[in-house]
Scaffold this motif. Structure first.
Motif, PDB file in Angstrom:
ATOM      1  N   LEU A  86       0.818  -1.206   0.000  1.00  0.00           N
ATOM      2  CA  LEU A  86       0.000   0.000   0.000  1.00  0.00           C
ATOM      3  C   LEU A  86       0.853   1.258   0.000  1.00  0.00           C
ATOM      4  N   GLU A  87       0.339   2.261  -0.692  1.00  0.00           N
ATOM      5  CA  GLU A  87       1.012   3.552  -0.829  1.00  0.00           C
ATOM      6  C   GLU A  87       0.086   4.638  -0.305  1.00  0.00           C
ATOM      7  N   PRO A  88       0.662   5.775   0.118  1.00  0.00           N
ATOM      8  CA  PRO A  88      -0.205   6.878   0.578  1.00  0.00           C
ATOM      9  C   PRO A  88      -1.258   7.269  -0.462  1.00  0.00           C
ATOM     10  N   GLU A  89      -0.935   7.095  -1.733  1.00  0.00           N
ATOM     11  CA  GLU A  89      -1.890   7.429  -2.804  1.00  0.00           C
ATOM     12  C   GLU A  89      -3.099   6.493  -2.831  1.00  0.00           C
ATOM     13  N   ASP A  90      -3.040   5.396  -2.092  1.00  0.00           N
ATOM     14  CA  ASP A  90      -4.175   4.476  -2.015  1.00  0.00           C
ATOM     15  C   ASP A  90      -5.201   4.930  -0.971  1.00  0.00           C
ATOM     16  N   THR A  91      -4.877   5.975  -0.241  1.00  0.00           N
ATOM     17  CA  THR A  91      -5.809   6.500   0.763  1.00  0.00           C
ATOM     18  C   THR A  91      -7.095   6.967   0.107  1.00  0.00           C
ATOM     19  N   ALA A  92      -8.218   6.413   0.566  1.00  0.00           N
ATOM     20  CA  ALA A  92      -9.518   6.731  -0.026  1.00  0.00           C
ATOM     21  C   ALA A  92     -10.599   5.987   0.745  1.00  0.00           C
ATOM     22  N   VAL A  93     -11.839   6.318   0.445  1.00  0.00           N
ATOM     23  CA  VAL A  93     -12.959   5.490   0.869  1.00  0.00           C
ATOM     24  C   VAL A  93     -13.172   4.454  -0.219  1.00  0.00           C
ATOM     25  N   TYR A  94     -13.224   3.195   0.186  1.00  0.00           N
ATOM     26  CA  TYR A  94     -13.380   2.096  -0.758  1.00  0.00           C
ATOM     27  C   TYR A  94     -14.821   1.602  -0.719  1.00  0.00           C
ATOM     28  N   TYR A  95     -15.393   1.442  -1.903  1.00  0.00           N
ATOM     29  CA  TYR A  95     -16.781   1.035  -2.042  1.00  0.00           C
ATOM     30  C   TYR A  95     -16.890  -0.286  -2.797  1.00  0.00           C
ATOM     31  N   CYS A  96     -17.801  -1.112  -2.333  1.00  0.00           N
ATOM     32  CA  CYS A  96     -18.175  -2.320  -3.036  1.00  0.00           C
ATOM     33  C   CYS A  96     -19.422  -2.010  -3.871  1.00  0.00           C
ATOM     34  N   ALA A  97     -19.512  -2.597  -5.051  1.00  0.00           N
ATOM     35  CA  ALA A  97     -20.644  -2.323  -5.934  1.00  0.00           C
ATOM     36  C   ALA A  97     -20.988  -3.570  -6.747  1.00  0.00           C
ATOM     37  N   VAL A  98     -22.220  -3.616  -7.208  1.00  0.00           N
ATOM     38  CA  VAL A  98     -22.688  -4.754  -8.003  1.00  0.00           C
ATOM     39  C   VAL A  98     -23.327  -4.268  -9.304  1.00  0.00           C
ATOM     40  N   ASP A  99     -22.962  -4.913 -10.394  1.00  0.00           N
ATOM     41  CA  ASP A  99     -23.580  -4.678 -11.703  1.00  0.00           C
ATOM     42  C   ASP A  99     -24.517  -5.848 -11.967  1.00  0.00           C
ATOM     43  N   LEU A 100     -25.799  -5.574 -12.065  1.00  0.00           N
ATOM     44  CA  LEU A 100     -26.796  -6.628 -12.164  1.00  0.00           C
ATOM     45  C   LEU A 100     -26.968  -7.172 -13.582  1.00  0.00           C
ATOM     46  N   ARG A 101     -26.588  -6.395 -14.581  1.00  0.00           N
ATOM     47  CA  ARG A 101     -26.848  -6.806 -15.969  1.00  0.00           C
ATOM     48  C   ARG A 101     -25.623  -6.613 -16.826  1.00  0.00           C
ATOM     49  N   PRO A 102     -24.534  -7.263 -16.439  1.00  0.00           N
ATOM     50  CA  PRO A 102     -23.310  -7.026 -17.188  1.00  0.00           C
ATOM     51  C   PRO A 102     -23.250  -7.799 -18.491  1.00  0.00           C
ATOM     52  N   SER A 103     -22.757  -7.148 -19.527  1.00  0.00           N
ATOM     53  CA  SER A 103     -22.420  -7.876 -20.751  1.00  0.00           C
ATOM     54  C   SER A 103     -20.925  -8.141 -20.784  1.00  0.00           C
ATOM     55  N   ARG A 104     -20.213  -7.439 -19.908  1.00  0.00           N
ATOM     56  CA  ARG A 104     -18.788  -7.662 -19.695  1.00  0.00           C
ATOM     57  C   ARG A 104     -18.449  -7.000 -18.379  1.00  0.00           C
ATOM     58  N   ILE A 105     -17.199  -7.013 -17.989  1.00  0.00           N
ATOM     59  CA  ILE A 105     -16.786  -6.332 -16.760  1.00  0.00           C
ATOM     60  C   ILE A 105     -16.492  -4.876 -17.104  1.00  0.00           C
ATOM     61  N   TYR A 106     -17.281  -3.993 -16.526  1.00  0.00           N
ATOM     62  CA  TYR A 106     -17.128  -2.566 -16.768  1.00  0.00           C
ATOM     63  C   TYR A 106     -16.309  -1.909 -15.666  1.00  0.00           C
ATOM     64  N   SER A 107     -15.621  -0.852 -16.029  1.00  0.00           N
ATOM     65  CA  SER A 107     -14.869  -0.086 -15.039  1.00  0.00           C
ATOM     66  C   SER A 107     -15.541   1.246 -14.721  1.00  0.00           C
ATOM     67  N   ALA A 108     -16.599   1.575 -15.447  1.00  0.00           N
ATOM     68  CA  ALA A 108     -17.293   2.841 -15.202  1.00  0.00           C
ATOM     69  C   ALA A 108     -18.269   2.679 -14.051  1.00  0.00           C
ATOM     70  N   PRO A 109     -18.202   3.549 -13.048  1.00  0.00           N
ATOM     71  CA  PRO A 109     -19.083   3.399 -11.888  1.00  0.00           C
ATOM     72  C   PRO A 109     -20.564   3.482 -12.233  1.00  0.00           C
ATOM     73  N   GLU A 110     -20.927   4.186 -13.284  1.00  0.00           N
ATOM     74  CA  GLU A 110     -22.339   4.321 -13.621  1.00  0.00           C
ATOM     75  C   GLU A 110     -22.952   3.005 -14.101  1.00  0.00           C
ATOM     76  N   GLU A 111     -22.129   2.014 -14.394  1.00  0.00           N
ATOM     77  CA  GLU A 111     -22.653   0.703 -14.808  1.00  0.00           C
ATOM     78  C   GLU A 111     -23.102  -0.138 -13.627  1.00  0.00           C
ATOM     79  N   TYR A 112     -22.781   0.271 -12.421  1.00  0.00           N
ATOM     80  CA  TYR A 112     -23.064  -0.513 -11.221  1.00  0.00           C
ATOM     81  C   TYR A 112     -24.290   0.057 -10.521  1.00  0.00           C
ATOM     82  N   GLU A 113     -25.240  -0.808 -10.221  1.00  0.00           N
ATOM     83  CA  GLU A 113     -26.531  -0.361  -9.704  1.00  0.00           C
ATOM     84  C   GLU A 113     -26.580  -0.245  -8.182  1.00  0.00           C
TER      85      GLU A 113
END
Length: 125
Positions: A86-113
């Motif tokens: 871990l690096e100081p740059e990793d400091t953040a709030v970490y969130y878990c999220a689920v994409d209910l209708r994936p056609s692939r693995i997305y990296s855009a947060p708006e794809e996760y419901e």
């Protein structure tokens, strides 16, 4: 509804490790993709990693490749994020999220419901 609860955050020195956990109830569909994102103060939400529940296929953000590892536990409906070097740059709030209708693995947060409330990670230098 897919309630998600993150845990495992905390304060760690640079070079150390943490393991984050995400517990989900109702999110047992094999079609889901589970992801981890993070957000530092004043920054946009950043993709960290994601895993396809069915296939186990994973995807990582460029800044964490080789240091972080995402995994799932099919029995207990848990997703983990092992964070090493871990690096100081990793400091953040970490969130878990689920994409209910994936056609692939997305990296855009708006794809996760559905999103958890987040867990704070602080890496001191």
């Amino acid at each position: 509804q897919v309630p998600l609860i993150e845990s495992g955050g905390g304060l760690v020195q640079a070079g150390g490790s943490l393991r984050l956990s995400c517990a989900g109830s109702g999110g047992t569909s094999s079609n889901y993709v589970w992801g981890w994102f993070r957000q530092a103060p004043g920054e946009d939400r950043e993709f960290v990693a994601a895993v396809s529940w069915n296939s186990g296929q994973t995807k990582y953000g460029e800044t964490v490749k080789g240091r972080f590892s995402i995994s799932r536990d099919n029995v207990d409906t848990m997703v983990y994020l092992q964070m090493n070097s871990l690096e100081p740059e990793d400091t953040a709030v970490y969130y878990c999220a689920v994409d209910l209708r994936p056609s692939r693995i997305y990296s855009a947060p708006e794809e996760y419901e559905y999103w958890g409330q987040g867990t704070q990670v602080i890496v001191s230098s």
